[in-house]
Scaffold this active site. Structure first.
Site, PDB file in Angstrom:
ATOM      1  N   ARG A 121      32.601   9.794   5.694  1.00 55.87           N
ATOM      2  CA  ARG A 121      31.283  10.377   6.008  1.00 55.87           C
ATOM      3  C   ARG A 121      30.633  11.062   4.813  1.00 55.87           C
ATOM      4  NH1 ARG A 121      34.197  11.856  10.462  1.00 55.87           N
ATOM      5  NH2 ARG A 121      33.805  10.572  12.297  1.00 55.87           N
ATOM      6  N   LYS A 143      18.205   6.915  -3.426  1.00 51.97           N
ATOM      7  CA  LYS A 143      18.254   5.719  -2.574  1.00 51.97           C
ATOM      8  C   LYS A 143      19.452   4.854  -2.976  1.00 51.97           C
ATOM      9  CE  LYS A 143      13.820   4.208  -2.725  1.00 51.97           C
ATOM     10  NZ  LYS A 143      12.791   3.244  -2.280  1.00 51.97           N
ATOM     11  N   GLU A 185       9.265  -0.950 -16.435  1.00 53.08           N
ATOM     12  CA  GLU A 185       9.272   0.248 -15.570  1.00 53.08           C
ATOM     13  C   GLU A 185       8.870   1.490 -16.378  1.00 53.08           C
ATOM     14  OE1 GLU A 185       9.694  -0.013 -12.319  1.00 53.08           O
ATOM     15  OE2 GLU A 185      10.957  -1.780 -11.985  1.00 53.08           O
ATOM     16  N   LYS A 219       9.785  10.032 -12.821  1.00 50.72           N
ATOM     17  CA  LYS A 219      10.444   9.726 -11.546  1.00 50.72           C
ATOM     18  C   LYS A 219      10.860  11.026 -10.847  1.00 50.72           C
ATOM     19  CE  LYS A 219      13.095   7.096  -8.620  1.00 50.72           C
ATOM     20  NZ  LYS A 219      13.570   5.798  -8.237  1.00 50.72           N
ATOM     21  N   GLU A 229      10.297   9.617   0.811  1.00 49.32           N
ATOM     22  CA  GLU A 229       9.375   8.490   0.725  1.00 49.32           C
ATOM     23  C   GLU A 229       8.394   8.443   1.887  1.00 49.32           C
ATOM     24  OE1 GLU A 229      11.371   4.723   0.247  1.00 49.32           O
ATOM     25  OE2 GLU A 229       9.950   4.153  -1.302  1.00 49.32           O
ATOM     26  N   ARG A 233       5.398   9.237  -2.974  1.00 53.14           N
ATOM     27  CA  ARG A 233       6.404   8.427  -3.676  1.00 53.14           C
ATOM     28  C   ARG A 233       5.989   6.961  -3.791  1.00 53.14           C
ATOM     29  NH1 ARG A 233      12.815   9.516  -2.923  1.00 53.14           N
ATOM     30  NH2 ARG A 233      13.655   7.693  -3.942  1.00 53.14           N
ATOM     31  N   ASN A 237       5.554   2.391  -6.625  1.00 51.04           N
ATOM     32  CA  ASN A 237       5.421   0.955  -6.369  1.00 51.04           C
ATOM     33  C   ASN A 237       4.258   0.324  -7.135  1.00 51.04           C
ATOM     34  OD1 ASN A 237       7.634   0.682  -4.633  1.00 51.04           O
ATOM     35  ND2 ASN A 237       6.435   1.533  -2.941  1.00 51.04           N
ATOM     36  N   HIS A 240       4.248  -3.327  -7.940  1.00 51.17           N
ATOM     37  CA  HIS A 240       5.368  -3.942  -7.227  1.00 51.17           C
ATOM     38  C   HIS A 240       4.966  -4.842  -6.061  1.00 51.17           C
ATOM     39  CE1 HIS A 240       7.854  -1.522  -9.758  1.00 51.17           C
ATOM     40  NE2 HIS A 240       8.967  -1.848  -9.134  1.00 51.17           N
ATOM     41  N   HIS A 244       6.814  -8.154  -6.582  1.00 55.77           N
ATOM     42  CA  HIS A 244       7.800  -8.688  -5.642  1.00 55.77           C
ATOM     43  C   HIS A 244       7.409 -10.094  -5.186  1.00 55.77           C
ATOM     44  CE1 HIS A 244       9.385  -4.458  -4.499  1.00 55.77           C
ATOM     45  NE2 HIS A 244      10.213  -5.049  -5.327  1.00 55.77           N
ATOM     46  N   HIS A 256      13.050  -8.897 -12.193  1.00 59.70           N
ATOM     47  CA  HIS A 256      12.274  -7.856 -11.529  1.00 59.70           C
ATOM     48  C   HIS A 256      11.259  -7.231 -12.503  1.00 59.70           C
ATOM     49  CE1 HIS A 256      11.238  -4.569  -8.892  1.00 59.70           C
ATOM     50  NE2 HIS A 256      11.544  -3.731  -9.864  1.00 59.70           N
TER      51      HIS A 256
HETATM   52  N1  LIG Z   1      18.087   2.866  -5.737  1.00 62.42           N
HETATM   53  C1  LIG Z   1      16.907   2.771  -6.300  1.00 62.42           C
HETATM   54  O1  LIG Z   1      16.071   3.667  -6.219  1.00 62.42           O
HETATM   55  C2  LIG Z   1      16.585   1.542  -7.091  1.00 62.42           C
HETATM   56  C3  LIG Z   1      15.434   1.495  -7.891  1.00 62.42           C
HETATM   57  C4  LIG Z   1      15.184   0.356  -8.643  1.00 62.42           C
HETATM   58  C5  LIG Z   1      16.065  -0.719  -8.585  1.00 62.42           C
HETATM   59  N2  LIG Z   1      17.173  -0.650  -7.785  1.00 62.42           N
HETATM   60  C6  LIG Z   1      18.119  -1.760  -7.727  1.00 62.42           C
HETATM   61  O2  LIG Z   1      18.686  -1.934  -9.020  1.00 62.42           O
HETATM   62  C7  LIG Z   1      19.084  -3.292  -9.170  1.00 62.42           C
HETATM   63  C8  LIG Z   1      18.652  -3.773 -10.523  1.00 62.42           C
HETATM   64  O3  LIG Z   1      19.267  -2.957 -11.494  1.00 62.42           O
HETATM   65  P1  LIG Z   1      19.441  -3.440 -13.013  1.00 62.42           P
HETATM   66  O4  LIG Z   1      18.168  -3.956 -13.514  1.00 62.42           O
HETATM   67  O5  LIG Z   1      20.103  -2.319 -13.712  1.00 62.42           O
HETATM   68  O6  LIG Z   1      20.378  -4.739 -12.877  1.00 62.42           O
HETATM   69  P2  LIG Z   1      21.963  -4.930 -12.908  1.00 62.42           P
HETATM   70  O7  LIG Z   1      22.673  -3.773 -12.361  1.00 62.42           O
HETATM   71  O8  LIG Z   1      22.214  -6.254 -12.305  1.00 62.42           O
HETATM   72  O9  LIG Z   1      22.250  -5.013 -14.478  1.00 62.42           O
HETATM   73  C9  LIG Z   1      21.707  -6.079 -15.221  1.00 62.42           C
HETATM   74  C10 LIG Z   1      22.790  -6.811 -16.027  1.00 62.42           C
HETATM   75  O10 LIG Z   1      23.156  -6.015 -17.152  1.00 62.42           O
HETATM   76  C11 LIG Z   1      24.561  -5.827 -17.177  1.00 62.42           C
HETATM   77  N3  LIG Z   1      24.768  -4.533 -17.817  1.00 62.42           N
HETATM   78  C12 LIG Z   1      24.533  -3.313 -17.295  1.00 62.42           C
HETATM   79  N4  LIG Z   1      24.698  -2.374 -18.220  1.00 62.42           N
HETATM   80  C13 LIG Z   1      25.073  -3.000 -19.354  1.00 62.42           C
HETATM   81  C14 LIG Z   1      25.366  -2.557 -20.664  1.00 62.42           C
HETATM   82  N5  LIG Z   1      25.247  -1.263 -21.004  1.00 62.42           N
HETATM   83  N6  LIG Z   1      25.727  -3.473 -21.570  1.00 62.42           N
HETATM   84  C15 LIG Z   1      25.778  -4.792 -21.244  1.00 62.42           C
HETATM   85  N7  LIG Z   1      25.469  -5.271 -20.039  1.00 62.42           N
HETATM   86  C16 LIG Z   1      25.119  -4.383 -19.111  1.00 62.42           C
HETATM   87  C17 LIG Z   1      24.963  -5.921 -15.739  1.00 62.42           C
HETATM   88  O11 LIG Z   1      26.339  -6.206 -15.606  1.00 62.42           O
HETATM   89  C18 LIG Z   1      24.063  -7.039 -15.253  1.00 62.42           C
HETATM   90  O12 LIG Z   1      24.595  -8.281 -15.615  1.00 62.42           O
HETATM   91  C19 LIG Z   1      18.488  -4.043  -8.011  1.00 62.42           C
HETATM   92  O13 LIG Z   1      19.503  -4.337  -7.074  1.00 62.42           O
HETATM   93  C20 LIG Z   1      17.485  -3.078  -7.403  1.00 62.42           C
HETATM   94  O14 LIG Z   1      17.338  -3.248  -6.012  1.00 62.42           O
HETATM   95  C21 LIG Z   1      17.441   0.457  -7.055  1.00 62.42           C
HETATM   96 ZN   LIG Z   2      10.939  -1.713  -9.968  1.00 68.03          ZN
END
Ligand SMILES: NC(=O)c1ccc[n+]([C@@H]2O[C@H](COP(=O)([O-])OP(=O)(O)OC[C@H]3O[C@@H](n4cnc5c(N)ncnc54)[C@H](O)[C@@H]3O)[C@@H](O)[C@H]2O)c1
Ligand SMILES: [Zn+2]
Length: 350
Positions: A121, A143, A185, A219, A229, A233, A237, A240, A244, A256
Protein backbone atom coordinates in the site's frame (compact mmCIF):
# COMPACT_ATOMS: atom_id res chain seq x y z
CA UNK A 1 24.31 22.45 -5.77
CA UNK A 2 20.80 23.57 -6.50
CA UNK A 3 18.10 22.21 -4.23
CA UNK A 4 14.66 22.86 -5.65
CA UNK A 5 11.91 22.29 -3.13
CA UNK A 6 8.56 20.99 -4.41
CA UNK A 7 5.43 21.31 -2.28
CA UNK A 8 2.47 19.00 -2.76
CA UNK A 9 -0.78 18.37 -0.86
CA UNK A 10 0.77 16.00 1.69
CA UNK A 11 4.25 17.47 2.11
CA UNK A 12 7.26 18.45 0.09
CA UNK A 13 10.43 16.98 -1.37
CA UNK A 14 13.80 18.21 -2.61
CA UNK A 15 15.19 17.95 -6.13
CA UNK A 16 18.98 17.70 -5.88
CA UNK A 17 20.39 19.08 -9.11
CA UNK A 18 24.13 18.90 -9.54
CA UNK A 19 26.82 17.36 -11.68
CA UNK A 20 27.85 14.18 -9.83
CA UNK A 21 24.64 14.08 -7.74
CA UNK A 22 24.13 10.37 -8.52
CA UNK A 23 27.07 9.44 -6.28
CA UNK A 24 25.56 11.39 -3.35
CA UNK A 25 22.20 9.60 -3.45
CA UNK A 26 22.94 7.32 -0.46
CA UNK A 27 23.95 10.24 1.69
CA UNK A 28 20.83 12.26 0.78
CA UNK A 29 18.55 9.29 1.40
CA UNK A 30 20.15 8.59 4.77
CA UNK A 31 19.67 12.26 5.70
CA UNK A 32 15.96 11.79 5.11
CA UNK A 33 16.01 9.08 7.78
CA UNK A 34 15.99 5.95 5.65
CA UNK A 35 18.13 2.87 6.35
CA UNK A 36 18.50 -0.74 5.34
CA UNK A 37 17.03 -2.48 2.34
CA UNK A 38 16.08 -0.69 -0.85
CA UNK A 39 15.45 -1.57 -4.50
CA UNK A 40 16.82 0.10 -7.60
CA UNK A 41 14.44 -0.34 -10.52
CA UNK A 42 16.24 0.31 -13.80
CA UNK A 43 16.45 -1.30 -17.24
CA UNK A 44 18.90 -3.31 -19.31
CA UNK A 45 20.26 -0.20 -21.03
CA UNK A 46 20.58 2.21 -18.13
CA UNK A 47 21.52 -0.32 -15.42
CA UNK A 48 24.86 -1.31 -16.95
CA UNK A 49 25.71 2.36 -17.65
CA UNK A 50 24.79 4.04 -14.38
CA UNK A 51 23.78 1.64 -11.60
CA UNK A 52 27.29 1.05 -10.21
CA UNK A 53 27.98 4.50 -8.71
CA UNK A 54 24.47 4.49 -7.30
CA UNK A 55 24.90 1.05 -5.68
CA UNK A 56 28.26 2.13 -4.25
CA UNK A 57 26.81 5.32 -2.83
CA UNK A 58 23.91 3.45 -1.23
CA UNK A 59 26.18 0.79 0.30
CA UNK A 60 28.52 3.45 1.62
CA UNK A 61 25.60 5.13 3.36
CA UNK A 62 24.65 1.81 5.01
CA UNK A 63 21.90 0.63 2.64
CA UNK A 64 21.48 -2.91 1.31
CA UNK A 65 20.34 -2.32 -2.26
CA UNK A 66 19.04 -4.83 -4.76
CA UNK A 67 18.97 -4.02 -8.47
CA UNK A 68 16.14 -4.99 -10.80
CA UNK A 69 16.71 -4.54 -14.55
CA UNK A 70 13.57 -4.35 -16.67
CA UNK A 71 13.39 -4.87 -20.41
CA UNK A 72 13.89 -1.58 -22.25
CA UNK A 73 10.99 -0.02 -24.13
CA UNK A 74 7.56 1.59 -23.90
CA UNK A 75 6.05 -1.75 -25.01
CA UNK A 76 7.09 -3.17 -21.63
CA UNK A 77 5.37 -0.40 -19.62
CA UNK A 78 2.63 -2.83 -18.67
CA UNK A 79 0.87 -4.41 -15.72
CA UNK A 80 2.68 -7.66 -16.56
CA UNK A 81 6.08 -6.05 -16.02
CA UNK A 82 4.91 -4.45 -12.79
CA UNK A 83 3.40 -7.74 -11.59
CA UNK A 84 6.78 -9.37 -12.13
CA UNK A 85 8.42 -6.93 -9.71
CA UNK A 86 6.32 -7.50 -6.58
CA UNK A 87 7.50 -11.09 -5.87
CA UNK A 88 11.10 -9.91 -6.15
CA UNK A 89 10.49 -7.19 -3.58
CA UNK A 90 8.90 -9.75 -1.27
CA UNK A 91 11.81 -12.17 -1.80
CA UNK A 92 14.29 -9.41 -0.93
CA UNK A 93 12.26 -8.68 2.23
CA UNK A 94 11.55 -5.06 1.41
CA UNK A 95 9.26 -3.60 4.05
CA UNK A 96 7.15 -0.46 4.35
CA UNK A 97 10.20 1.71 5.08
CA UNK A 98 12.27 0.33 2.17
CA UNK A 99 12.68 2.85 -0.66
CA UNK A 100 12.08 1.97 -4.29
CA UNK A 101 14.48 3.97 -6.46
CA UNK A 102 13.77 4.55 -10.15
CA UNK A 103 16.92 4.88 -12.26
CA UNK A 104 15.98 5.51 -15.86
CA UNK A 105 13.85 7.46 -18.28
CA UNK A 106 10.12 8.11 -18.02
CA UNK A 107 9.23 4.49 -18.73
CA UNK A 108 11.19 3.19 -15.74
CA UNK A 109 10.05 6.10 -13.56
CA UNK A 110 6.37 5.55 -14.35
CA UNK A 111 6.56 1.83 -13.53
CA UNK A 112 8.79 2.09 -10.46
CA UNK A 113 6.52 4.84 -9.15
CA UNK A 114 3.45 2.69 -9.64
CA UNK A 115 5.14 -0.18 -7.81
CA UNK A 116 6.14 2.17 -4.98
CA UNK A 117 2.54 3.43 -4.79
CA UNK A 118 1.06 -0.06 -4.55
CA UNK A 119 3.57 -2.46 -2.93
CA UNK A 120 2.47 -2.84 0.72
CA UNK A 121 0.00 0.00 0.00
CA UNK A 122 2.89 2.34 -0.60
CA UNK A 123 6.61 2.53 0.15
CA UNK A 124 9.02 5.50 -0.13
CA UNK A 125 9.88 6.43 -3.71
CA UNK A 126 12.97 8.10 -5.18
CA UNK A 127 13.28 9.35 -8.75
CA UNK A 128 16.63 9.41 -10.53
CA UNK A 129 15.70 10.47 -14.06
CA UNK A 130 18.29 9.70 -16.74
CA UNK A 131 16.73 11.23 -19.87
CA UNK A 132 16.23 14.92 -20.55
CA UNK A 133 12.48 14.30 -20.87
CA UNK A 134 12.30 12.49 -17.54
CA UNK A 135 14.29 15.26 -15.83
CA UNK A 136 12.26 18.20 -17.04
CA UNK A 137 8.90 16.47 -17.16
CA UNK A 138 8.17 12.89 -16.03
CA UNK A 139 10.06 12.83 -12.71
CA UNK A 140 8.21 15.79 -11.21
CA UNK A 141 4.50 15.98 -10.52
CA UNK A 142 3.71 12.60 -8.98
CA UNK A 143 2.03 10.89 -11.93
CA UNK A 144 2.93 7.20 -12.34
CA UNK A 145 1.41 4.33 -14.25
CA UNK A 146 1.40 1.85 -17.09
CA UNK A 147 -0.12 1.43 -20.54
CA UNK A 148 -2.98 -0.88 -21.52
CA UNK A 149 -3.46 -2.37 -25.00
CA UNK A 150 -6.31 0.19 -25.32
CA UNK A 151 -4.07 3.19 -24.77
CA UNK A 152 -1.17 4.84 -23.00
CA UNK A 153 -1.12 5.61 -19.27
CA UNK A 154 -4.62 4.25 -18.64
CA UNK A 155 -3.79 2.74 -15.24
CA UNK A 156 -1.83 4.56 -12.58
CA UNK A 157 -1.62 6.46 -9.33
CA UNK A 158 -0.38 9.73 -7.95
CA UNK A 159 2.81 8.97 -5.99
CA UNK A 160 5.03 11.76 -4.75
CA UNK A 161 8.73 10.95 -4.38
CA UNK A 162 10.74 11.49 -1.19
CA UNK A 163 13.41 13.10 -3.33
CA UNK A 164 14.54 13.49 -6.93
CA UNK A 165 18.21 13.26 -7.89
CA UNK A 166 19.15 14.97 -11.16
CA UNK A 167 22.68 14.45 -12.35
CA UNK A 168 23.33 16.19 -15.68
CA UNK A 169 26.37 13.92 -16.20
CA UNK A 170 24.17 10.86 -16.84
CA UNK A 171 22.85 12.59 -19.97
CA UNK A 172 26.33 12.08 -21.46
CA UNK A 173 25.35 8.56 -22.53
CA UNK A 174 21.90 9.48 -23.83
CA UNK A 175 21.58 9.03 -27.63
CA UNK A 176 21.39 12.38 -29.40
CA UNK A 177 17.94 11.70 -30.86
CA UNK A 178 16.61 11.19 -27.32
CA UNK A 179 18.28 14.38 -26.13
CA UNK A 180 16.76 16.35 -28.99
CA UNK A 181 13.32 14.89 -28.34
CA UNK A 182 13.67 16.05 -24.72
CA UNK A 183 14.60 19.52 -25.95
CA UNK A 184 11.11 19.82 -27.45
CA UNK A 185 9.72 19.68 -23.90
CA UNK A 186 12.29 22.26 -22.81
CA UNK A 187 11.12 24.57 -25.62
CA UNK A 188 7.56 23.92 -24.41
CA UNK A 189 8.48 24.95 -20.88
CA UNK A 190 10.14 28.09 -22.23
CA UNK A 191 6.96 29.06 -24.07
CA UNK A 192 4.79 28.29 -21.04
CA UNK A 193 6.65 30.27 -18.44
CA UNK A 194 10.36 30.87 -19.04
CA UNK A 195 11.28 33.50 -21.65
CA UNK A 196 14.94 33.50 -20.51
CA UNK A 197 15.15 29.76 -21.11
CA UNK A 198 13.67 30.19 -24.58
CA UNK A 199 16.13 32.98 -25.37
CA UNK A 200 19.10 30.91 -24.14
CA UNK A 201 18.07 28.09 -26.47
CA UNK A 202 17.91 30.62 -29.32
CA UNK A 203 21.42 31.85 -28.49
CA UNK A 204 22.57 28.23 -28.30
CA UNK A 205 24.74 29.25 -25.37
CA UNK A 206 23.76 27.70 -22.07
CA UNK A 207 25.04 25.55 -19.27
CA UNK A 208 23.22 22.21 -19.07
CA UNK A 209 22.67 22.41 -15.30
CA UNK A 210 21.21 25.92 -15.69
CA UNK A 211 18.94 24.72 -18.51
CA UNK A 212 17.65 21.84 -16.35
CA UNK A 213 17.11 24.15 -13.41
CA UNK A 214 15.08 26.63 -15.48
CA UNK A 215 13.05 23.94 -17.23
CA UNK A 216 12.29 21.96 -14.07
CA UNK A 217 11.16 25.06 -12.22
CA UNK A 218 8.45 25.65 -14.84
CA UNK A 219 7.03 22.17 -14.20
CA UNK A 220 7.35 22.68 -10.43
CA UNK A 221 5.45 25.99 -10.53
CA UNK A 222 2.65 24.50 -12.61
CA UNK A 223 2.16 21.29 -10.60
CA UNK A 224 2.36 23.14 -7.29
CA UNK A 225 -0.48 25.35 -8.46
CA UNK A 226 -2.57 22.33 -9.52
CA UNK A 227 -1.33 19.06 -7.98
CA UNK A 228 -4.28 16.90 -9.09
CA UNK A 229 -4.58 18.19 -12.64
CA UNK A 230 -7.88 19.95 -12.21
CA UNK A 231 -7.18 23.16 -14.09
CA UNK A 232 -4.03 25.13 -14.76
CA UNK A 233 -1.86 22.01 -15.12
CA UNK A 234 -3.41 21.55 -18.54
CA UNK A 235 -0.98 24.19 -19.85
CA UNK A 236 1.69 21.47 -19.75
CA UNK A 237 -0.20 19.93 -22.66
CA UNK A 238 0.88 22.76 -24.95
CA UNK A 239 1.50 21.18 -28.36
CA UNK A 240 0.31 17.78 -27.12
CA UNK A 241 -3.20 17.56 -28.61
CA UNK A 242 -1.62 17.92 -32.05
CA UNK A 243 1.49 15.98 -31.04
CA UNK A 244 -0.32 12.91 -29.73
CA UNK A 245 -2.39 12.74 -32.92
CA UNK A 246 0.73 12.83 -35.11
CA UNK A 247 2.48 10.22 -32.93
CA UNK A 248 -0.53 7.93 -33.10
CA UNK A 249 -1.02 8.29 -36.87
CA UNK A 250 2.68 7.57 -37.47
CA UNK A 251 2.16 4.37 -35.46
CA UNK A 252 4.72 5.77 -33.02
CA UNK A 253 7.48 6.06 -35.60
CA UNK A 254 7.51 9.71 -34.64
CA UNK A 255 9.02 10.11 -31.18
CA UNK A 256 6.94 11.81 -28.53
CA UNK A 257 9.26 14.85 -28.50
CA UNK A 258 9.11 15.11 -32.29
CA UNK A 259 5.32 15.02 -32.25
CA UNK A 260 5.38 17.68 -29.57
CA UNK A 261 7.74 19.85 -31.64
CA UNK A 262 5.35 19.81 -34.61
CA UNK A 263 2.49 20.32 -32.15
CA UNK A 264 4.17 23.44 -30.73
CA UNK A 265 4.47 24.88 -34.23
CA UNK A 266 0.80 24.06 -34.95
CA UNK A 267 -0.38 25.57 -31.67
CA UNK A 268 1.56 28.75 -32.44
CA UNK A 269 0.11 29.01 -35.94
CA UNK A 270 -3.38 28.40 -34.61
CA UNK A 271 -2.89 31.08 -31.96
CA UNK A 272 -1.77 33.58 -34.57
CA UNK A 273 -4.69 32.72 -36.83
CA UNK A 274 -7.12 33.26 -33.94
CA UNK A 275 -5.48 36.57 -33.06
CA UNK A 276 -4.07 35.47 -29.69
CA UNK A 277 -0.40 35.65 -30.60
CA UNK A 278 1.71 37.75 -32.99
CA UNK A 279 3.03 36.28 -36.22
CA UNK A 280 6.52 37.27 -35.07
CA UNK A 281 6.22 35.06 -31.98
CA UNK A 282 5.12 32.11 -34.09
CA UNK A 283 8.09 32.70 -36.37
CA UNK A 284 10.42 32.69 -33.35
CA UNK A 285 9.01 29.36 -32.17
CA UNK A 286 9.34 27.76 -35.59
CA UNK A 287 12.87 29.10 -36.10
CA UNK A 288 13.97 27.73 -32.74
CA UNK A 289 12.57 24.26 -33.53
CA UNK A 290 14.35 24.39 -36.88
CA UNK A 291 17.61 25.46 -35.23
CA UNK A 292 17.33 22.55 -32.77
CA UNK A 293 16.80 20.19 -35.72
CA UNK A 294 13.31 19.37 -34.53
CA UNK A 295 10.45 18.91 -37.02
CA UNK A 296 7.80 21.63 -37.32
CA UNK A 297 5.76 20.78 -40.44
CA UNK A 298 2.56 18.78 -39.91
CA UNK A 299 2.57 15.39 -41.65
CA UNK A 300 0.38 14.98 -44.73
CA UNK A 301 -2.32 12.71 -43.29
CA UNK A 302 -5.90 13.33 -44.41
CA UNK A 303 -7.36 16.07 -42.23
CA UNK A 304 -10.26 13.82 -41.16
CA UNK A 305 -7.79 11.32 -39.69
CA UNK A 306 -5.90 14.00 -37.78
CA UNK A 307 -9.12 15.52 -36.48
CA UNK A 308 -10.38 12.09 -35.38
CA UNK A 309 -7.07 11.35 -33.66
CA UNK A 310 -7.32 14.63 -31.75
CA UNK A 311 -10.92 13.92 -30.80
CA UNK A 312 -10.07 10.49 -29.44
CA UNK A 313 -7.56 12.19 -27.16
CA UNK A 314 -8.55 11.90 -23.51
CA UNK A 315 -8.06 15.67 -23.16
CA UNK A 316 -11.26 16.25 -25.09
CA UNK A 317 -14.02 18.04 -23.17
CA UNK A 318 -17.61 17.96 -24.42
CA UNK A 319 -17.94 18.63 -28.14
CA UNK A 320 -14.89 20.82 -28.50
CA UNK A 321 -11.23 20.00 -28.51
CA UNK A 322 -9.42 22.03 -25.93
CA UNK A 323 -6.25 23.74 -27.08
CA UNK A 324 -3.50 25.29 -25.05
CA UNK A 325 -2.20 28.18 -27.11
CA UNK A 326 0.62 30.68 -26.67
CA UNK A 327 -0.07 34.40 -26.28
CA UNK A 328 3.62 35.24 -26.17
CA UNK A 329 6.89 33.57 -25.19
CA UNK A 330 6.31 32.89 -21.49
CA UNK A 331 2.53 33.26 -21.60
CA UNK A 332 0.01 30.57 -22.55
CA UNK A 333 -3.70 30.05 -22.01
CA UNK A 334 -6.43 27.44 -22.24
CA UNK A 335 -8.92 27.89 -25.09
CA UNK A 336 -12.02 25.71 -25.18
CA UNK A 337 -13.85 26.92 -28.27
CA UNK A 338 -11.75 26.28 -31.36
CA UNK A 339 -13.59 25.42 -34.56
CA UNK A 340 -12.78 22.56 -36.85
CA UNK A 341 -12.37 25.05 -39.71
CA UNK A 342 -9.57 26.86 -37.89
CA UNK A 343 -7.71 23.65 -37.17
CA UNK A 344 -8.19 22.54 -40.77
CA UNK A 345 -6.71 25.80 -41.99
CA UNK A 346 -3.58 25.19 -39.92
CA UNK A 347 -3.11 21.57 -40.87
CA UNK A 348 -3.94 21.89 -44.55
CA UNK A 349 -1.64 24.88 -45.06
CA UNK A 350 1.52 22.97 -44.03
N1 LIG B 1 4.68 10.66 -15.26
C1 LIG B 1 4.68 11.74 -16.01
O1 LIG B 1 4.30 12.82 -15.59
C2 LIG B 1 5.20 11.64 -17.41
C3 LIG B 1 5.44 12.80 -18.16
C4 LIG B 1 5.96 12.68 -19.44
C5 LIG B 1 6.23 11.42 -19.96
N2 LIG B 1 5.97 10.30 -19.21
C6 LIG B 1 6.27 8.97 -19.74
O2 LIG B 1 7.67 8.88 -19.96
C7 LIG B 1 7.91 7.93 -20.99
C8 LIG B 1 8.92 8.49 -21.94
O3 LIG B 1 10.10 8.75 -21.21
P1 LIG B 1 11.53 8.89 -21.93
O4 LIG B 1 11.42 9.80 -23.07
O5 LIG B 1 12.49 9.17 -20.85
O6 LIG B 1 11.74 7.44 -22.60
P2 LIG B 1 12.43 6.10 -22.08
O7 LIG B 1 12.29 5.94 -20.63
O8 LIG B 1 11.92 5.03 -22.95
O9 LIG B 1 13.96 6.37 -22.42
C9 LIG B 1 14.36 6.51 -23.76
C10 LIG B 1 15.51 5.56 -24.12
O10 LIG B 1 16.72 6.06 -23.56
C11 LIG B 1 17.35 5.05 -22.78
N3 LIG B 1 18.08 5.76 -21.74
C12 LIG B 1 17.56 6.39 -20.66
N4 LIG B 1 18.51 7.05 -20.01
C13 LIG B 1 19.67 6.83 -20.67
C14 LIG B 1 21.00 7.27 -20.49
N5 LIG B 1 21.32 8.13 -19.52
N6 LIG B 1 21.93 6.83 -21.35
C15 LIG B 1 21.59 6.01 -22.38
N7 LIG B 1 20.35 5.60 -22.62
C16 LIG B 1 19.40 6.01 -21.78
C17 LIG B 1 16.21 4.20 -22.32
O11 LIG B 1 16.66 2.92 -21.92
C18 LIG B 1 15.33 4.17 -23.56
O12 LIG B 1 15.83 3.25 -24.48
C19 LIG B 1 6.57 7.62 -21.61
O13 LIG B 1 6.14 6.35 -21.18
C20 LIG B 1 5.64 8.69 -21.07
O14 LIG B 1 4.31 8.25 -20.93
C21 LIG B 1 5.48 10.40 -17.96
ZN1 LIG C 1 5.26 15.44 -23.43
Amino acid sequence: MAIINVSHPTGSYPIYLESGALANTGQHLAQLGYRGRCAIVTNQTVGPLHAEPLLASLREAGFEPIRLDLLDGEQFKTLETVAGLYPRLVAAKLDRRSPVIALGGGVVGDMAGFVAASYLRGVPFVQIPTTLLAMVDASVGGKTGVDLPQGKNLVGAFKQPEMVVMDPDVLGTLPEVEFRAGLAEVVKHGIIDAPALFAALEQGDYDLTWLLDEAVRVKVRVVQADPFEQGRRAVLNLGHTFGHAFEQLSRFELRHGEGVAIGLACAARLATRLGHCSGATTERIISLLDQLQLPFTPPAYPFADMWAAMFSDKKRQGNTVRFILPRAIGDVDIFNEVTEADVRAILDKK
